[in-house]
Every structure is written in C-alpha cells, then in structure tokens.
Design a protein around this motif. Structure first.
Motif, PDB file in Angstrom:
ATOM      1  N   GLY A 283       0.780  -1.234   0.000  1.00 31.56           N
ATOM      2  CA  GLY A 283       0.000   0.000   0.000  1.00 31.56           C
ATOM      3  C   GLY A 283       0.809   1.280   0.000  1.00 31.56           C
ATOM      4  N   VAL A 284       2.136   1.164  -0.077  1.00 31.25           N
ATOM      5  CA  VAL A 284       3.008   2.343  -0.052  1.00 31.25           C
ATOM      6  C   VAL A 284       3.690   2.478  -1.412  1.00 31.25           C
ATOM      7  CG1 VAL A 284       4.992   3.429   1.061  1.00 31.25           C
ATOM      8  CG2 VAL A 284       3.411   2.031   2.416  1.00 31.25           C
ATOM      9  N   PRO A 285       3.545   3.641  -2.065  1.00 30.27           N
ATOM     10  CA  PRO A 285       4.160   3.818  -3.388  1.00 30.27           C
ATOM     11  C   PRO A 285       5.631   4.263  -3.308  1.00 30.27           C
ATOM     12  CG  PRO A 285       2.668   5.634  -2.907  1.00 30.27           C
ATOM     13  CD  PRO A 285       2.611   4.713  -1.741  1.00 30.27           C
ATOM     14  N   TYR A 286       6.390   3.807  -4.316  1.00 27.85           N
ATOM     15  CA  TYR A 286       7.806   4.140  -4.443  1.00 27.85           C
ATOM     16  C   TYR A 286       8.121   4.434  -5.907  1.00 27.85           C
ATOM     17  CZ  TYR A 286       8.201   1.879   0.113  1.00 27.85           C
ATOM     18  OH  TYR A 286       8.041   1.542   1.434  1.00 27.85           O
ATOM     19  N   VAL A 287       9.170   5.221  -6.112  1.00 32.05           N
ATOM     20  CA  VAL A 287       9.732   5.447  -7.440  1.00 32.05           C
ATOM     21  C   VAL A 287      11.249   5.362  -7.323  1.00 32.05           C
ATOM     22  CG1 VAL A 287       7.810   6.857  -8.289  1.00 32.05           C
ATOM     23  CG2 VAL A 287       9.768   7.975  -7.200  1.00 32.05           C
ATOM     24  N   ARG A 288      11.876   5.088  -8.477  1.00 30.94           N
ATOM     25  CA  ARG A 288      13.338   5.046  -8.569  1.00 30.94           C
ATOM     26  C   ARG A 288      13.761   5.760  -9.828  1.00 30.94           C
ATOM     27  NH1 ARG A 288      15.170  -1.168  -7.552  1.00 30.94           N
ATOM     28  NH2 ARG A 288      15.065  -1.007  -5.291  1.00 30.94           N
ATOM     29  N   SER A 289      14.943   6.321  -9.768  1.00 33.54           N
ATOM     30  CA  SER A 289      15.512   6.949 -10.959  1.00 33.54           C
ATOM     31  C   SER A 289      16.412   5.950 -11.669  1.00 33.54           C
ATOM     32  CB  SER A 289      16.321   8.186 -10.581  1.00 33.54           C
ATOM     33  OG  SER A 289      16.999   8.665 -11.729  1.00 33.54           O
ATOM     34  N   VAL A 290      15.994   5.509 -12.838  1.00 37.37           N
ATOM     35  CA  VAL A 290      16.795   4.569 -13.620  1.00 37.37           C
ATOM     36  C   VAL A 290      18.133   5.194 -14.007  1.00 37.37           C
ATOM     37  CG1 VAL A 290      15.865   5.167 -15.886  1.00 37.37           C
ATOM     38  CG2 VAL A 290      16.704   2.846 -15.469  1.00 37.37           C
ATOM     39  N   HIS A 291      18.178   6.510 -14.098  1.00 40.68           N
ATOM     40  CA  HIS A 291      19.407   7.212 -14.472  1.00 40.68           C
ATOM     41  C   HIS A 291      20.167   7.709 -13.247  1.00 40.68           C
ATOM     42  CE1 HIS A 291      18.297   6.894 -18.635  1.00 40.68           C
ATOM     43  NE2 HIS A 291      17.119   7.428 -18.358  1.00 40.68           N
ATOM     44  N   GLY A 292      19.782   7.226 -12.084  1.00 40.98           N
ATOM     45  CA  GLY A 292      20.471   7.629 -10.862  1.00 40.98           C
ATOM     46  C   GLY A 292      20.288   9.107 -10.567  1.00 40.98           C
ATOM     47  N   ALA A 293      21.257   9.647  -9.869  1.00 39.86           N
ATOM     48  CA  ALA A 293      21.168  11.039  -9.411  1.00 39.86           C
ATOM     49  C   ALA A 293      21.309  12.054 -10.536  1.00 39.86           C
ATOM     50  CB  ALA A 293      22.226  11.292  -8.342  1.00 39.86           C
ATOM     51  N   THR A 294      21.655  11.624 -11.736  1.00 34.60           N
ATOM     52  CA  THR A 294      21.806  12.574 -12.841  1.00 34.60           C
ATOM     53  C   THR A 294      20.476  12.947 -13.494  1.00 34.60           C
ATOM     54  OG1 THR A 294      22.189  10.831 -14.488  1.00 34.60           O
ATOM     55  CG2 THR A 294      24.135  11.741 -13.360  1.00 34.60           C
ATOM     56  N   ALA A 295      19.420  12.189 -13.223  1.00 32.21           N
ATOM     57  CA  ALA A 295      18.108  12.497 -13.814  1.00 32.21           C
ATOM     58  C   ALA A 295      17.601  13.821 -13.266  1.00 32.21           C
ATOM     59  CB  ALA A 295      17.114  11.382 -13.505  1.00 32.21           C
TER      60      ALA A 295
END
Length: 137
Positions: free
Chosen positions: A39-51
């Motif tokens: 029930g908790v949403p998450y996201v990730r940056s596929v390009h890491g910290a450069t996105a």
C-alpha cells in the motif's frame, strides 16, 4: 484528489508522469515507473542522481503525479501537464532499507518482459535513488 487515488494510479498504471518544477517555476512532466509495496508507493531513478526530475525532487521543489496514463508524457510532455494532478511529498529510502528487495521483486513482477529496463532499475545507482511517495503535507 485523495492520496488513495494517487496510490491506485501508481499501482495500476505502467508508466506514470511525475510532475516536477524547474528552477524558473515551470512544471515539467517526466514518464517514470512506480511500484506499490504493502500500500506504499515508491519510485526510482533509472538514471540515478543525474536524472533532472530526481534532482528537482531532491532540491525540494514541488512534486506531483498526473492522475492518468503517464505514457502520454513519453509522446508529449506538455499534453501530460493537462491531466489532473495531485501534489505529493517524497522521502529518501536508504539503499540498505529492507523494502528495497521488495521493490526489486515488484519491478520484476510489474514490468515482466522488459528485462533490460528492469535490470537497469536494479543497479546500485538506481537503488540509491529510491523515493517513498507520501501524502503532501
């Protein structure tokens, strides 16, 4: 819009549009993937910290999600801004947090068949750019 609506969209939609704000205040929509764990949403940056969307979030600028098919942002970022949206808050998730393994598993399940893209989301660089999505404060 209720936060439950945001969670539902992030859970049920393959590509979501995160709406961040440039330094000049202009909003910009970016298509990304999302995962919901218990029930908790998450996201990730596929390009890491450069996105740049990730940089906007980490800089403390306003963050929202378009409440609709975020894939529109893959074709037309401006059109994605016409979708209704809901403001959210974000919280950094450390790489060693136990939820990271559950996020990895959800990525494999939700995006089954997109092996190279999923593999990119399972790197240490991507894991180090994981955010929990919370209700706006």
């Amino acid at each position: 819009m209720s936060f439950d609506t945001v969670v539902r969209v992030l859970d049920e939609t393959s590509v979501v549009a995160i709406v961040t704000t440039r330094a000049n205040g202009d909003p910009i929509a970016t298509p990304i993937w999302s995962m919901v764990i218990d029930g908790v949403p998450y996201v990730r940056s596929v390009h890491g910290a450069t996105a740049w969307w990730y940089q906007h979030v980490r800089a403390g600028r306003p963050v929202a999600f378009a409440l609709g098919d975020g894939a529109i942002a893959e074709r037309d970022r401006v059109a994605a801004l016409d979708l209704p949206r809901a403001q959210v808050a974000t919280v950094y998730v450390p790489v060693d947090d136990e939820v990271q393994l559950k996020i990895d598993d959800e990525l494999r399940r939700k995006y089954d068949g997109q092996t190279s893209s999923v593999d990119a989301m399972l790197t240490d660089d991507a894991r180090s750019c994981t955010l929990r999505i919370d209700e706006a404060r």
